[in-house]
Scaffold this active site. Structure first.
Site, PDB file in Angstrom:
ATOM      1  N   GLY A   1       0.664  -2.389  -6.462  1.00 21.23           N
ATOM      2  CA  GLY A   1       0.890  -0.963  -6.211  1.00 21.23           C
ATOM      3  C   GLY A   1       2.012  -0.313  -6.988  1.00 21.23           C
ATOM      4  O   GLY A   1       1.996   0.888  -7.225  1.00 21.23           O
TER       5      GLY A   1
ATOM      6  N   GLU B   1       9.202  -1.204  -5.253  1.00 23.47           N
ATOM      7  CA  GLU B   1       8.037  -1.163  -4.348  1.00 23.47           C
ATOM      8  C   GLU B   1       7.347   0.193  -4.456  1.00 23.47           C
ATOM      9  O   GLU B   1       7.991   1.198  -4.778  1.00 23.47           O
ATOM     10  CB  GLU B   1       8.500  -1.353  -2.900  1.00 23.47           C
ATOM     11  CG  GLU B   1       8.131  -2.660  -2.247  1.00 23.47           C
ATOM     12  CD  GLU B   1       6.641  -2.911  -2.060  1.00 23.47           C
ATOM     13  OE1 GLU B   1       5.809  -2.404  -2.823  1.00 23.47           O
ATOM     14  OE2 GLU B   1       6.305  -3.654  -1.134  1.00 23.47           O
TER      15      GLU B   1
ATOM     16  N   ASP C   1       5.917   0.681   4.574  1.00 26.70           N
ATOM     17  CA  ASP C   1       5.213   1.194   5.761  1.00 26.70           C
ATOM     18  C   ASP C   1       5.835   0.571   7.009  1.00 26.70           C
ATOM     19  O   ASP C   1       6.763   1.126   7.595  1.00 26.70           O
ATOM     20  CB  ASP C   1       3.716   0.872   5.613  1.00 26.70           C
ATOM     21  CG  ASP C   1       2.882   1.358   6.777  1.00 26.70           C
ATOM     22  OD1 ASP C   1       3.435   1.974   7.702  1.00 26.70           O
ATOM     23  OD2 ASP C   1       1.660   1.121   6.776  1.00 26.70           O
TER      24      ASP C   1
ATOM     25  N   LYS D   1       7.170   5.433   4.791  1.00 32.32           N
ATOM     26  CA  LYS D   1       6.535   6.003   5.984  1.00 32.32           C
ATOM     27  C   LYS D   1       7.495   5.875   7.176  1.00 32.32           C
ATOM     28  O   LYS D   1       8.420   5.058   7.140  1.00 32.32           O
ATOM     29  CB  LYS D   1       5.222   5.265   6.267  1.00 32.32           C
ATOM     30  CG  LYS D   1       4.099   5.673   5.314  1.00 32.32           C
ATOM     31  CD  LYS D   1       2.789   5.033   5.733  1.00 32.32           C
ATOM     32  CE  LYS D   1       1.663   5.434   4.818  1.00 32.32           C
ATOM     33  NZ  LYS D   1       0.428   4.688   5.113  1.00 32.32           N
TER      34      LYS D   1
ATOM     35  N   PHE E   1      -2.467   7.656   5.379  1.00 29.52           N
ATOM     36  CA  PHE E   1      -2.800   6.818   4.236  1.00 29.52           C
ATOM     37  C   PHE E   1      -2.796   7.632   2.940  1.00 29.52           C
ATOM     38  O   PHE E   1      -3.294   8.757   2.892  1.00 29.52           O
ATOM     39  CB  PHE E   1      -4.179   6.187   4.442  1.00 29.52           C
ATOM     40  CG  PHE E   1      -4.431   5.033   3.521  1.00 29.52           C
ATOM     41  CD1 PHE E   1      -3.954   3.772   3.819  1.00 29.52           C
ATOM     42  CD2 PHE E   1      -5.122   5.218   2.336  1.00 29.52           C
ATOM     43  CE1 PHE E   1      -4.162   2.708   2.964  1.00 29.52           C
ATOM     44  CE2 PHE E   1      -5.343   4.163   1.469  1.00 29.52           C
ATOM     45  CZ  PHE E   1      -4.858   2.902   1.777  1.00 29.52           C
ATOM     46  N   VAL E   2      -2.205   7.064   1.896  1.00 29.27           N
ATOM     47  CA  VAL E   2      -2.135   7.752   0.604  1.00 29.27           C
ATOM     48  C   VAL E   2      -2.699   6.875  -0.522  1.00 29.27           C
ATOM     49  O   VAL E   2      -2.662   5.645  -0.431  1.00 29.27           O
ATOM     50  CB  VAL E   2      -0.675   8.162   0.246  1.00 29.27           C
ATOM     51  CG1 VAL E   2      -0.210   9.331   1.082  1.00 29.27           C
ATOM     52  CG2 VAL E   2       0.300   6.992   0.372  1.00 29.27           C
TER      53      VAL E   2
ATOM     54  N   ASP F   1      -3.737   2.189  -3.870  1.00 31.14           N
ATOM     55  CA  ASP F   1      -5.201   2.138  -3.854  1.00 31.14           C
ATOM     56  C   ASP F   1      -5.791   2.325  -2.476  1.00 31.14           C
ATOM     57  O   ASP F   1      -5.136   2.096  -1.461  1.00 31.14           O
ATOM     58  CB  ASP F   1      -5.674   0.781  -4.383  1.00 31.14           C
ATOM     59  CG  ASP F   1      -5.450  -0.333  -3.363  1.00 31.14           C
ATOM     60  OD1 ASP F   1      -4.289  -0.505  -2.925  1.00 31.14           O
ATOM     61  OD2 ASP F   1      -6.410  -1.017  -2.987  1.00 31.14           O
TER      62      ASP F   1
ATOM     63  N   ARG G   1      -5.933   3.850  -8.078  1.00 32.46           N
ATOM     64  CA  ARG G   1      -4.615   3.497  -8.633  1.00 32.46           C
ATOM     65  C   ARG G   1      -4.267   4.303  -9.877  1.00 32.46           C
ATOM     66  O   ARG G   1      -3.116   4.523 -10.197  1.00 32.46           O
ATOM     67  CB  ARG G   1      -4.563   2.010  -9.012  1.00 32.46           C
ATOM     68  CG  ARG G   1      -4.610   1.058  -7.833  1.00 32.46           C
ATOM     69  CD  ARG G   1      -4.199  -0.341  -8.288  1.00 32.46           C
ATOM     70  NE  ARG G   1      -4.552  -1.374  -7.334  1.00 32.46           N
ATOM     71  CZ  ARG G   1      -3.842  -1.700  -6.257  1.00 32.46           C
ATOM     72  NH1 ARG G   1      -2.748  -1.042  -5.971  1.00 32.46           N
ATOM     73  NH2 ARG G   1      -4.242  -2.671  -5.460  1.00 32.46           N
TER      74      ARG G   1
HETATM   75  P1  IMP Z   1       4.294  -2.900   4.924  1.00 35.55           P
HETATM   76  O1  IMP Z   1       4.479  -4.384   4.835  1.00 35.55           O
HETATM   77  O2  IMP Z   1       3.616  -2.497   6.208  1.00 35.55           O
HETATM   78  O3  IMP Z   1       5.587  -2.136   4.701  1.00 35.55           O
HETATM   79  O4  IMP Z   1       3.245  -2.484   3.812  1.00 35.55           O
HETATM   80  C1  IMP Z   1       3.615  -2.339   2.482  1.00 35.55           C
HETATM   81  C2  IMP Z   1       2.422  -2.471   1.572  1.00 35.55           C
HETATM   82  O5  IMP Z   1       1.240  -1.956   2.196  1.00 35.55           O
HETATM   83  C3  IMP Z   1       2.608  -1.639   0.325  1.00 35.55           C
HETATM   84  O6  IMP Z   1       3.209  -2.376  -0.714  1.00 35.55           O
HETATM   85  C4  IMP Z   1       1.199  -1.198  -0.010  1.00 35.55           C
HETATM   86  O7  IMP Z   1       0.590  -2.160  -0.833  1.00 35.55           O
HETATM   87  C5  IMP Z   1       0.494  -1.157   1.321  1.00 35.55           C
HETATM   88  N1  IMP Z   1       0.412   0.205   1.874  1.00 35.55           N
HETATM   89  C6  IMP Z   1       1.085   0.717   2.920  1.00 35.55           C
HETATM   90  N2  IMP Z   1       0.733   1.996   3.177  1.00 35.55           N
HETATM   91  C7  IMP Z   1      -0.186   2.302   2.235  1.00 35.55           C
HETATM   92  C8  IMP Z   1      -0.916   3.513   1.953  1.00 35.55           C
HETATM   93  O8  IMP Z   1      -0.805   4.567   2.591  1.00 35.55           O
HETATM   94  N3  IMP Z   1      -1.753   3.457   0.872  1.00 35.55           N
HETATM   95  C9  IMP Z   1      -1.928   2.336   0.116  1.00 35.55           C
HETATM   96  N4  IMP Z   1      -1.260   1.192   0.360  1.00 35.55           N
HETATM   97  C10 IMP Z   1      -0.386   1.177   1.406  1.00 35.55           C
END
Ligand code: IMP
Length: 195
Positions: free
Chosen positions: A65, A119, A123, A151, A172-173, A179, A185
């Site tokens: 990403g 990063e 999220d 987020k 979601f984005v 992606d 992407r």
């Molecule tokens: P976390 O471990 O929950 O913080 O998730 C982080 C990873 O989830 C990011 O590096 C992204 O690859 C993916 N991710 C989280 N939210 C989104 C979104 O809204 N769109 C696309 N990928 C996301």
């Protein structure tokens, strides 16, 4: 979080940008323009250039990403620096799976290095926490995080993002490296799921 923890980070404006984008079964609407992303990246790079003046940080971009953010950020970094790439598979479809898998491809020794993790989005914060723990245990001299997006859940996850692009709502984005089911992407702008 300390007041020094992150540089000034604008909230996204809430005017409608109206352009829609269909990806598979979902409709997304334009949310952050590429021009605004570029401006924030310049500001982030300026802070990094000042903070790491006289040092030679090792940037580690988390694939897939962050590839676009990493490339544009590195073009604005004008101090001595190196970059490497790792992969963490932790996300399925539209929901965080909760199973953060292993880091793949860490080829650089990071002992005693000033590391800046790049990063795309934080999220729940699980992914970044796992990486931070791993790098700290490998003896990095310092580890900071540069994330394009954050987020709301991340704030309660107690993760210090020193260099942040934008705080966004819990939607979601896609685009600019991010992606939906491997698509989107390549988009220059960031789009948000339309509900
Ligand atoms: P976390 O471990 O929950 O913080 O998730 C982080 C990873 O989830 C990011 O590096 C992204 O690859 C993916 N991710 C989280 N939210 C989104 C979104 O809204 N769109 C696309 N990928 C996301």
């Amino acid at each position: 979080m300390s007041i020094f923890a992150s540089i000034f980070c604008p909230k996204i404006r809430h005017t409608r940008l109206t352009e829609n984008m269909e990806i598979k079964d979902k409709v997304f609407e334009k949310f952050i323009e590429g021009n605004d992303i570029a401006k924030r990246i310049k500001a982030i790079a300026k802070s990094i250039n000042m903070d790491y003046n006289g040092k030679s940080p090792l940037f580690i971009a988390i694939l897939n990403g962050s590839f676009m953010f990493a490339a544009d950020l590195m073009k604005e970094v004008d101090i001595s620096a190196t970059i490497s790439f790792v992969k963490v598979a932790s996300y399925n479809d539209m929901e965080s799976s909760g199973n953060v898998k292993q880091l793949i491809g860490l080829a650089e020794p990071i002992f005693q290095k000033d590391v800046i993790i790049i990063e795309d989005i934080v999220d729940t914060g699980r992914t970044i926490k796992k990486i931070l723990n791993e790098f700290t245990s490998l003896g990095a001299k310092s580890v900071e995080v540069a994330s394009l997006l954050r987020k709301p859940l991340a704030s309660s996850a107690d993760v210090n993002i020193k260099y942040l692009g934008f705080d966004i709502p819990d939607k979601f984005v896609v685009g600019y490296g991010l992606d939906y089911d491997s698509l989107g992407r390549n988009l220059k702008d960031i789009y948000q799921l339309k509900v």
